[in-house]
Scaffold this motif. Structure first.
Motif, mmCIF file in Angstrom:
data_model
loop_
_atom_site.group_PDB
_atom_site.id
_atom_site.type_symbol
_atom_site.label_atom_id
_atom_site.label_comp_id
_atom_site.label_asym_id
_atom_site.label_seq_id
_atom_site.Cartn_x
_atom_site.Cartn_y
_atom_site.Cartn_z
ATOM 1 N N ASP A 221 52.110 35.915 40.503
ATOM 2 C CA ASP A 221 52.095 36.423 41.878
ATOM 3 C C ASP A 221 51.825 35.273 42.827
ATOM 4 O O ASP A 221 51.362 34.195 42.426
ATOM 5 C CB ASP A 221 51.034 37.508 42.040
ATOM 6 C CG ASP A 221 51.343 38.488 43.170
ATOM 7 O OD1 ASP A 221 52.343 38.271 43.897
ATOM 8 O OD2 ASP A 221 50.593 39.472 43.331
ATOM 9 N N TYR B 100 45.242 39.655 38.006
ATOM 10 C CA TYR B 100 46.353 40.487 38.470
ATOM 11 C C TYR B 100 46.331 40.827 39.954
ATOM 12 O O TYR B 100 47.292 41.390 40.473
ATOM 13 C CB TYR B 100 46.391 41.795 37.664
ATOM 14 C CG TYR B 100 45.196 42.700 37.877
ATOM 15 C CD1 TYR B 100 45.219 43.719 38.825
ATOM 16 C CD2 TYR B 100 44.037 42.543 37.121
ATOM 17 C CE1 TYR B 100 44.129 44.545 39.023
ATOM 18 C CE2 TYR B 100 42.951 43.377 37.293
ATOM 19 C CZ TYR B 100 42.999 44.376 38.249
ATOM 20 O OH TYR B 100 41.913 45.194 38.450
ATOM 21 N N LYS B 101 45.264 40.475 40.682
ATOM 22 C CA LYS B 101 45.202 40.821 42.101
ATOM 23 C C LYS B 101 44.336 39.832 42.841
ATOM 24 O O LYS B 101 43.279 39.411 42.354
ATOM 25 C CB LYS B 101 44.629 42.241 42.280
ATOM 26 C CG LYS B 101 44.585 42.721 43.720
ATOM 27 C CD LYS B 101 45.975 42.918 44.299
ATOM 28 C CE LYS B 101 45.927 43.333 45.763
ATOM 29 N NZ LYS B 101 47.287 43.521 46.321
ATOM 30 N N TYR C 25 41.725 47.734 39.941
ATOM 31 C CA TYR C 25 41.997 47.819 41.383
ATOM 32 C C TYR C 25 43.161 48.769 41.648
ATOM 33 O O TYR C 25 44.187 48.713 40.973
ATOM 34 C CB TYR C 25 42.345 46.421 41.909
ATOM 35 C CG TYR C 25 42.891 46.389 43.316
ATOM 36 C CD1 TYR C 25 42.061 46.137 44.390
ATOM 37 C CD2 TYR C 25 44.251 46.612 43.572
ATOM 38 C CE1 TYR C 25 42.557 46.100 45.689
ATOM 39 C CE2 TYR C 25 44.752 46.584 44.857
ATOM 40 C CZ TYR C 25 43.900 46.334 45.905
ATOM 41 O OH TYR C 25 44.410 46.306 47.179
#
Length: 384
Positions: free
Chosen positions: A182, A230-231, A269
């Motif tokens: 990402d 992941y975030k 999340y």
């Protein structure tokens, strides 16, 4: 005799003054009662208004990547991107061809298909439409720049452009032997950028955070360990990085704040509201309730040093945050947490033809939930 008359007059004046004061007290009491009645009726009227939600059917399907876009919603029908207002009307459409995917900020959209990259503004006008040097894996967009990950999975190039396609930065060797997971922009006018990557050729799988000053230099790098990252959220001038084990905090140079880690193992999340100033509210749900058939019974909200747990009134198909309050949707009801977060208010969804909610796709900035029922999508207003 004169003295008795004076005493009588004084007594008369005292009685008149007492009656006058009593009348004033009665008027004050009546005025207070009138004010209380007025505000009581007004409060009851508002409460009556809060008990209702409006429902509008949208001209899109659940599997068409229905996505909140500021006060609007986007979807892709296989050939075109369409933008809907909150009442279901089509604001604009733009043809992008087959096999396209898209991502958006609140003000712009980036679309990719094969080697083609499109940038659209909030009104659906293209500001860039060109072929890249290789196939686009994915792209992200902010308020000033867009970033595209191009090429092979483990030999990706990161290309950063302005909204009109002017080249700003190109990272060709920085992610060799890695998978880019990402990328995002942060800081005033998107002047900084972060990336999440995974080193797949090391002795152990390792997640890596990189930070950049856009168009200038790499400002920092941090190894996140073997747990999948992941975030990333930008809050209070810090980066909050979620892994499957921990929530970490980093500054602009990817230097970790060792006092600000938080264990999030077993939780994932699902949403956040990030104000311009102050602490974000971050919504988490149990991993076991997100995988497979989504049925939420518990939620967790992190905000600053606060860490609160919630038990939902019944199983829910999804939950989001609106104005830092929890909005959870069950088969037939909308649950809205109260201002003190002590309990939930209940509102009937009243979807047409006795339908039940099966998924929650998100919420617009104006407070309209995108609720799926089977393959149909509805816009449901959140009571204010």
């Amino acid at each position: 005799m004169i003295e008795n008359k004076n005493r009588g007059r004084a007594s008369d004046f005292a009685r008149q003054d007492s009656r006058r004061r009593a009348r004033i007290r009665r008027w004050i009491l009546l005025l207070c009662l009138a004010v209380l009645v007025f505000f009581g009726i007004r409060t009851l009227h508002r409460m009556g208004q809060r008990r209702e939600v409006s429902v509008v059917a949208l001209p899109c399907l659940v599997d068409q990547n229905v996505t909140p876009f500021g006060h609007s919603a986007l979807y892709y029908d296989g050939t075109s991107i369409h933008c809907l207002n909150e009442s279901g009307g089509i604001r604009w459409s733009y043809a992008v061809g087959m096999g396209a995917r898209f991502a958006c900020s609140d003000t712009a959209i980036v679309v990719w298909s094969g080697t083609q990259l499109f940038v659209l503004d909030a009104n659906g006008h293209p500001t860039y439409n060109e072929n890249m040097s290789g196939e686009v894996q994915f792209a992200r967009i902010g308020s000033r720049y867009c970033a595209a990950v191009v090429g092979d999975d483990t030999q990706p190039d990161l290309v950063v452009k302005t909204m009109d396609g002017t080249p700003v930065d190109e990272e060709y060797e920085a992610f060799s032997g890695m998978i880019l997971l990402d990328v995002g922009f942060y800081g005033e006018q998107d002047q900084y950028m972060w990336t999440l990557a995974m080193d797949v050729y090391g002795t152990a799988i390792n997640s890596v955070l990189n930070t950049f000053q856009v168009g200038k230099m790499n400002t920092g790098i941090a190894d996140l360990g073997e747990f999948l990252a992941y975030k990333v959220l930008f809050e209070n001038n810090q980066l909050r990085v979620f892994t499957t084990q921990q929530l970490y905090t980093y500054d602009y140079k990817a230097v970790r704040d060792m006092t600000a880690s938080r264990l999030v193992y077993g939780w994932q999340y699902i949403d956040a509201t990030v104000p311009e100033r102050g602490n974000a509210s971050i919504l988490l749900a149990p991993n076991s309730q997100i995988t497979g058939n989504l049925r939420l019974t518990e939620l967790r909200v992190l905000s600053g040093s606060e860490d609160r747990r919630f038990t939902l009134p019944s199983d829910c198909v999804g939950a989001v945050l609106f104005d830092s309050r929890i909005c959870a949707v069950s088969d037939d009801y909308l649950y809205l947490s109260t201002s003190d977060a002590a309990q939930f208010e209940t509102f009937a969804l009243s979807l047409p033809d006795g339908r039940q909610a099966t998924t929650l796709l998100g919420i617009t900035r104006g407070g309209y939930l995108l609720v799926g029922s089977g393959d149909q999508v509805f816009s449901v207003s959140v009571p204010h």
